[in-house]
Design an enzyme around this catalytic site. Structure first.
Site: not given
Ligand code: NCD
Length: 315
Positions: A68-69, A96, A117, A145
């Site tokens: 969703r986000t 890497k 996030r 959030h």
């Protein structure tokens, strides 16, 4: 780029323009600004307001799974006329050995705003301190959030007409869920009556509750067994299994913890049941069909809300 100066510049900008250039915690936004964002969301939702951010680019950097986000940020940006740069950790130079900070410093030069996030608490604040573009936190570990909280506040206001004075029961993993921590703060700002219900051992950190209490005189009850009858809003979240030190303990709690349709027999007819999603098994699936279940509607409010946030950050 001098990264110390970046932080100073962002602070000066926020003082001069009354706007905050980053959205890292719900603490970053005052009540007035929250109300303005919710009002703009309403107008966008009703097709009374268009957001024009043509020519700008949003980079999405998700170091943790998301449906969703991430997708609603991308969809919201596209609906504002923006272009998207999607950073995918698994096919990036992170593989890497490149650091998070170097990644942010690089992508900052390719976009006009960053949605980030990450599983570590504090990572979004760190990203903001090395980026000279607005950074919005899409969830940092168990910490914050903020855009989900704005969606939650919007959903409550939409279904109940107000937030102040409502009885809001939060049910779930209070220890690890960032949605719950952010929402407690947001609800306290609006003077809601909050009941926190969690399985034993998954209570919210009392230091956080103390902080909210000192600021807003938090009206909170803490319980291990829910009483659904006086709730106006029931907000459920899943057990955050990925944040448990012991996976067997997460599984045990997950099996025990479930809201059933029968539990809601004495609930108010106009109860609003919300959930940030994903739901796993903490809410019986027959509840989805109840008129009180508003969680998919809530997920869809992510679009107008994030359009309003992008306008707020990039105006
Ligand atoms: C939440 C999250 O990622 O914190 N999901 C979301 O953003 N809608 C809730 C969760 O994962 O439980």
């Amino acid at each position: 780029m001098n990264y110390g100066l970046v932080a100073v510049y962002k602070t000066i900008f926020s003082i001069v323009y009354g706007a905050y250039m980053d959205l890292i915690s719900i603490r970053d936004v005052g009540l007035k600004d929250i109300e303005a964002i919710l009002d703009t969301t309403e107008k966008i939702h009703n097709k009374e307001h268009e957001v024009d951010l043509k020519g700008k680019i949003l980079a999405t950097l998700f170091f943790e799974p998301s449906t969703r986000t991430k997708l609603s940020f991308q969809s919201a940006a596209m609906r504002c006329g923006m272009e998207i740069l999607d950073f995918l950790p698994e096919s990036s130079s992170l593989k890497k050995g490149e650091s998070f900070v170097d990644t942010i410093k690089t992508v900052t030069g390719y976009a006009d705003a960053l949605a980030v996030r990450h599983p570590k608490e504090g990572s979004a604040r760190l990203a903001a301190s090395v980026s000279n573009k607005p950074v919005v936190n899409g969830g940092d570990g168990g910490n914050q959030h903020p855009t989900q909280t704005l969606i939650d506040l919007f959903s409550i206001r939409k279904s109940k007409g107000r937030i102040k004075g409502l009885n809001v029961t939060l049910l779930g993993d209070m220890k690890h869920a960032r949605t719950m921590r952010s929402l407690v703060y947001g609800l306290a700002m609006f003077n809601a009556n909050i009941t926190l219900v969690s399985p034993k051992g998954l209570e919210m950190d009392p230091r956080y509750l103390d902080e909210v209490n000192k600021k807003f005189g938090l009206n909170v009850k803490i319980d291990n067994t829910p009483n659904y009858s006086d709730a106006d809003v029931l907000y459920v979240c899943r057990i955050q299994a990925e944040r448990f030190a012991d996976p067997y303990e997460a599984q045990r709690v997950q099996e025990e913890f479930r809201v059933k349709k029968a539990d809601l027999k004495d609930a108010k007819e106009d109860l609003a049941i919300l959930h940030p999603l994903p739901k796993i098994n903490e809410i019986e699936s027959s509840i989805d069909e109840m008129p009180q279940a508003k969680y998919f509607e809530q997920a869809h409010y992510g679009i107008p809300l994030r359009m309003a946030v992008l306008e707020y950050l990039l105006r």
